[in-house]
Scaffold this motif. Sequence first.
Motif, mmCIF file in Angstrom:
data_model
loop_
_atom_site.group_PDB
_atom_site.id
_atom_site.type_symbol
_atom_site.label_atom_id
_atom_site.label_comp_id
_atom_site.label_asym_id
_atom_site.label_seq_id
_atom_site.Cartn_x
_atom_site.Cartn_y
_atom_site.Cartn_z
ATOM 1 N N SER A 1 11.754 4.490 -1.760
ATOM 2 C CA SER A 1 12.398 4.907 -2.632
ATOM 3 C C SER A 1 12.516 5.973 -2.873
ATOM 4 O O SER A 1 10.724 6.994 -3.138
ATOM 5 C CB SER A 1 12.057 3.656 -3.863
ATOM 6 N N GLU A 2 13.021 6.727 -3.762
ATOM 7 C CA GLU A 2 13.285 7.652 -4.390
ATOM 8 C C GLU A 2 12.582 7.605 -6.158
ATOM 9 O O GLU A 2 13.445 7.201 -6.640
ATOM 10 C CB GLU A 2 14.785 8.952 -4.817
ATOM 11 N N ALA A 3 11.727 7.858 -6.721
ATOM 12 C CA ALA A 3 11.435 7.601 -7.462
ATOM 13 C C ALA A 3 11.639 8.936 -8.742
ATOM 14 O O ALA A 3 11.092 10.027 -8.085
ATOM 15 C CB ALA A 3 9.264 7.196 -8.144
ATOM 16 N N GLN A 4 11.872 8.982 -9.839
ATOM 17 C CA GLN A 4 11.724 10.221 -10.821
ATOM 18 C C GLN A 4 11.045 10.693 -11.714
ATOM 19 O O GLN A 4 10.626 9.159 -11.959
ATOM 20 C CB GLN A 4 13.553 9.714 -11.843
ATOM 21 N N LEU A 5 10.264 11.853 -12.039
ATOM 22 C CA LEU A 5 9.285 11.952 -12.624
ATOM 23 C C LEU A 5 9.703 12.389 -14.276
ATOM 24 O O LEU A 5 10.564 13.058 -14.251
ATOM 25 C CB LEU A 5 8.730 12.928 -12.093
ATOM 26 N N ALA B 1 9.960 -4.301 -5.607
ATOM 27 C CA ALA B 1 10.751 -3.313 -6.776
ATOM 28 C C ALA B 1 9.231 -2.203 -7.131
ATOM 29 O O ALA B 1 8.374 -2.798 -6.735
ATOM 30 C CB ALA B 1 10.680 -4.132 -8.407
ATOM 31 N N VAL B 2 9.765 -1.428 -7.915
ATOM 32 C CA VAL B 2 9.175 -0.102 -7.712
ATOM 33 C C VAL B 2 9.159 0.130 -9.232
ATOM 34 O O VAL B 2 9.918 -0.160 -10.353
ATOM 35 C CB VAL B 2 10.454 1.639 -7.469
ATOM 36 N N SER C 1 0.261 -1.294 -0.103
ATOM 37 C CA SER C 1 -0.364 -0.149 -0.153
ATOM 38 C C SER C 1 0.616 1.684 0.636
ATOM 39 O O SER C 1 0.824 1.748 1.053
ATOM 40 C CB SER C 1 -1.072 0.198 1.583
ATOM 41 N N PRO C 2 1.440 1.867 -1.361
ATOM 42 C CA PRO C 2 2.125 3.046 -0.971
ATOM 43 C C PRO C 2 1.749 4.110 -0.725
ATOM 44 O O PRO C 2 0.661 3.948 -1.034
ATOM 45 C CB PRO C 2 2.743 2.536 -2.490
ATOM 46 N N HIS C 3 2.639 4.986 -0.612
ATOM 47 C CA HIS C 3 1.956 6.674 0.534
ATOM 48 C C HIS C 3 3.249 7.043 -0.664
ATOM 49 O O HIS C 3 4.454 7.348 -0.562
ATOM 50 C CB HIS C 3 1.284 6.531 1.400
ATOM 51 N N ILE C 4 2.818 8.539 -1.112
ATOM 52 C CA ILE C 4 4.128 9.026 -1.507
ATOM 53 C C ILE C 4 3.713 10.584 -0.500
ATOM 54 O O ILE C 4 2.178 11.785 -1.047
ATOM 55 C CB ILE C 4 3.632 9.713 -3.048
ATOM 56 N N ALA D 1 8.418 19.384 -8.294
ATOM 57 C CA ALA D 1 9.512 18.533 -8.161
ATOM 58 C C ALA D 1 9.590 17.525 -9.218
ATOM 59 O O ALA D 1 7.984 16.723 -9.672
ATOM 60 C CB ALA D 1 9.825 17.451 -6.757
ATOM 61 N N ARG D 2 10.936 17.429 -9.335
ATOM 62 C CA ARG D 2 11.022 16.074 -10.077
ATOM 63 C C ARG D 2 11.670 14.624 -9.993
ATOM 64 O O ARG D 2 11.781 13.895 -11.006
ATOM 65 C CB ARG D 2 12.684 16.478 -10.788
ATOM 66 N N SER D 3 11.585 14.931 -8.607
ATOM 67 C CA SER D 3 11.383 13.529 -7.929
ATOM 68 C C SER D 3 10.996 14.011 -6.291
ATOM 69 O O SER D 3 11.097 14.801 -5.709
ATOM 70 C CB SER D 3 12.787 13.073 -7.400
ATOM 71 N N VAL D 4 10.138 12.207 -5.908
ATOM 72 C CA VAL D 4 9.422 11.436 -4.843
ATOM 73 C C VAL D 4 9.217 10.768 -3.868
ATOM 74 O O VAL D 4 10.674 9.999 -4.462
ATOM 75 C CB VAL D 4 7.815 12.224 -4.876
ATOM 76 N N ILE D 5 9.888 10.654 -3.216
ATOM 77 C CA ILE D 5 9.792 9.595 -2.065
ATOM 78 C C ILE D 5 8.613 9.179 -2.346
ATOM 79 O O ILE D 5 7.553 9.084 -1.229
ATOM 80 C CB ILE D 5 10.393 9.706 -1.226
ATOM 81 N N VAL D 6 8.513 7.497 -2.573
ATOM 82 C CA VAL D 6 7.515 6.077 -2.178
ATOM 83 C C VAL D 6 7.708 5.726 -1.066
ATOM 84 O O VAL D 6 8.557 5.261 -1.220
ATOM 85 C CB VAL D 6 6.971 5.732 -3.705
#
Length: 970
Positions: A616-620, A600-601, A564-567, A583-588
């Motif tokens: 994990s940090e996700a690049q947008l 795995a993301v 159950s991911p959350h940003i 932002a260009r990146s977020v923490i999920v």
Amino acid sequence: MRKLAAGVTLFLIAPVFAFADCSVTGYTVVYVNGIFTSEQQARQDENQLKDILGPQYNGQDLTVRLGYNPSHLGGGGDLLESITQAFGAPVSDYDLKTILMQIAPEVTTHKILLLGHSQGTFYTNELYQYLIAHGVPKSSIAVYNVATPASYVAGGGGYVTSANDKVINAVRDAEVNGNVQIHLNSYGVLSGQVVSSALRANITVPKAPGWDTDSFGGHGFGSDYLRGAGDRIIADVQHELSGLKADAGDARGSCFEPPAATLAYKTQSVLFAVGDTVASGVTAVSAPMTQSVVSFANGAYSALASAAHTVFGSATGDLGQTADAAVPVSAPAQIVVQPVASSGDVVDAAPVQAAPAPVPQPTPKPQTVATASSVPAAAQPPAAPAVVAQDHPQSSQPLIPLGAPSGSMAFSVAPGFGGGGGGGGANTISSAPANDDASEPSGQQQEDTSAQTTEPQQDEPQTQPEPATSTVSLSVTSPHDGVAFATNDISLVGTADAGAIIIASFGDTIASTTASENGDWAIPLPLPEGDTRVSTYATNGAGGKSATDTRTITIDTQAPDAPSPHITACDASLVSFGCIVPARSVIVAWPTAVAASSYAVAINGIVGVHTAATSSEAQLRANATTTIAIIAYDKVGHAATSSELEVAALTQPLIINEIAWAGSGDTYREGIRNDEQWIELRNMSPYRIDLSHLSIERSGGEPIHLSGTTSADPLAHYLLVAPFSWEFVYGSDRNLVVPFTPLSTTSAEQLSLVWSDGEATTTLDSTPAPGACDGWCAGAYNTVVSSNVEGHADQMLPLSMERGADALDGTLASSWHTTDTYGVREYGTPGDDNTHGLPGAAVFCGTSDNILTSQTIAPGFDPGGPNSRCTYFSGFVTPNADRAGGFFEGDVGSSTVLVPLWMGHQTQYQHWLEHVPDGTSAGTHFFFAIWEIRPWPHNDNEDFTTYLETGTSSPPHGNYAVLPFVYQPR
């Protein structure tokens, strides 16, 4: 038969090749297909590959060639070849030589990329070894493999294998299951656990329609990989091509020399010509056949197999392989297949001995000891694959050097290495029992022995029994302690003293069996879900007993809970209807999922590396929507995927548009009102922006915290931030009242628009840093903007600092200008479009792009054609004074007035009649003039006209402007 004879004759004739010169420019991609792929299908795959790669790369020609890998003996020969290729010692080099001979005249470039699919990946690895051993530089050749069952990619090249590929998954699972049973024959052992040699999946290709019912689902080269991962494959191939280099000094006539068609090769051609013909008439390849170990269906197959083994032997050394690759493979104890009729039903067939059989491995009979419940004997090892707890490491080389173990060998075979895919569970190859009669009731042999021991015949002399052995040897070889399985049905396997009774227990269940004369034993254990502690010991029935072996075995047949991911950044979304962030990146992040061991993301469907972390940090992607999902994996590879989260990244949703740092007082008020400073924001997005997570940071004061939202009116792009209310002009949704300490009027401050998600901050926009200019980069404090010669007071105003219409980078001084007083108010344009930053005197004709502001000659200015409208700007004259002007041909002191003008008090005056006379030649001089007019008794209008035309007198006063230009027709 005549056709067959003719074919044999052709095979015996040495091929003749015509080679073209080997070019240092261009690229050649050689595609090698998997087994069970018809040549027609392979050609279709070749054409599809050509379409997606295109005819050129990096400005050079790119050619795709097919190195066709045919099937032999109904596919059986290829399955056997695949197994031995996996061990690094192929039983035959016939197809390798054939492919080399086939592509030799077609490869015409130094730069070569070998691209294999399924079993074809074994051949691309072998082709690479051959070519570099025969003079092809490593710098000019690379390998890229798709759906590979191999343990490495030659030359350290890339690969792609899908987590949805049923065939490769079955190969991996079957290999692990088989090797767990035969520890010494395993490809690799990592942390005490048997692992598969096949490279792990590194992508999840979307499932094609029918995947659930297709036993070969996810394995097709074109139908699955090119369809679902074409962009990834293109990018990977281009990456490999970019690293290839050709030696301009290499003057080879041909790109490489193929192997010679030796007598052994021609003999193999004959055998395959006969065998393939027989196979095509006997049966068709089906899933049951691919799920069995390789063999042949009848006597004709048996003869061909025996002859092939004699002729092929192990791979010969003339292909430039290393000594390790030529280690012969010991044959399995018995290779058996159940052929299928055309209907797909299994037909009876006698087992065929593919090679001299090693010492057979027994399948012992379990015995039941007095227990609450017992485990019945299984006729053969379980069909479902077992997967070890630890993932296969990603490596370009096998865990240990590949090569066949000595002695007998047992391993699992899954459908494999085919172009069309494969499916179903794996069947384990095992040796027949050595000395037990399968029809004999469990425990009878022990009872008979006991009777002979306790009741000897009276006619025979009685002997004293041998002393009891105090200890009995016991070794449990499989499964290892802590290993996890995806099936409930496993077998405990090991060795002990011949004839020893093996007792295994877990919970209330006890099972037993007797070791064979070779000391081998196996006990089926249908374990429950979860962790089970199994205890095992051996006894000789005479008081002797081994030490007890105790180990934990995990059964996991259920997928873990979906995460159950959350940003957190989405809690600070710029909008109320979804997640939009600057932002260009977020923490999920996600809480630990039940039964999950790794995660795995997946970003936009691309699955990343496994991790034990729960964030994990996700690049947008900039100015686009990105989808994010989390996949949870358990110890045996089951997966569960969360629902997708959508995040849109707007890199510059708001900007700082205007700063009234000098206040907004004017001559109609008492001096300069610094308390009427304001900051204008511009909404660059089409959305109503939530301001509650935004602030204006100041280098010279406390931050200004924003609140509320921007206007719901899509045309209201501006928001005024001020310590006082401007509602009478704009309305409450365009005016945000926020008290703040005054901005400095003597030194510049840097203002930054900052967004915070509670964990991190992102700067959306900034003004120039202090020191970038001498004070503020634009605007003015209490400056003279206009004057007159009538004796009235000069006009003094504070002027705002405005942003250029196309200025994206607010930190540049060039992005800002001073308001030109021709706007909504003399001191700025609050809540409206910014001015052009015009000077006190200017003219434009037609559009504002065609503007004349210089006091020197401006070449190329064009007032336009007949009836062109020109606008005169005369802000240098105070609003309470009259002004006049005109359009002149020539230069000051030698000109002719073409259009005289009276402008009154208007600082912006428009006239329709200014235009260059028809027939005017390029290079002719013209000018505009504007001057202040004093009332009678002065005659300023006539005096200025005389001065400008003749130069015979001085100008009547100095409050005037001349704007010359040279005509250049457009």
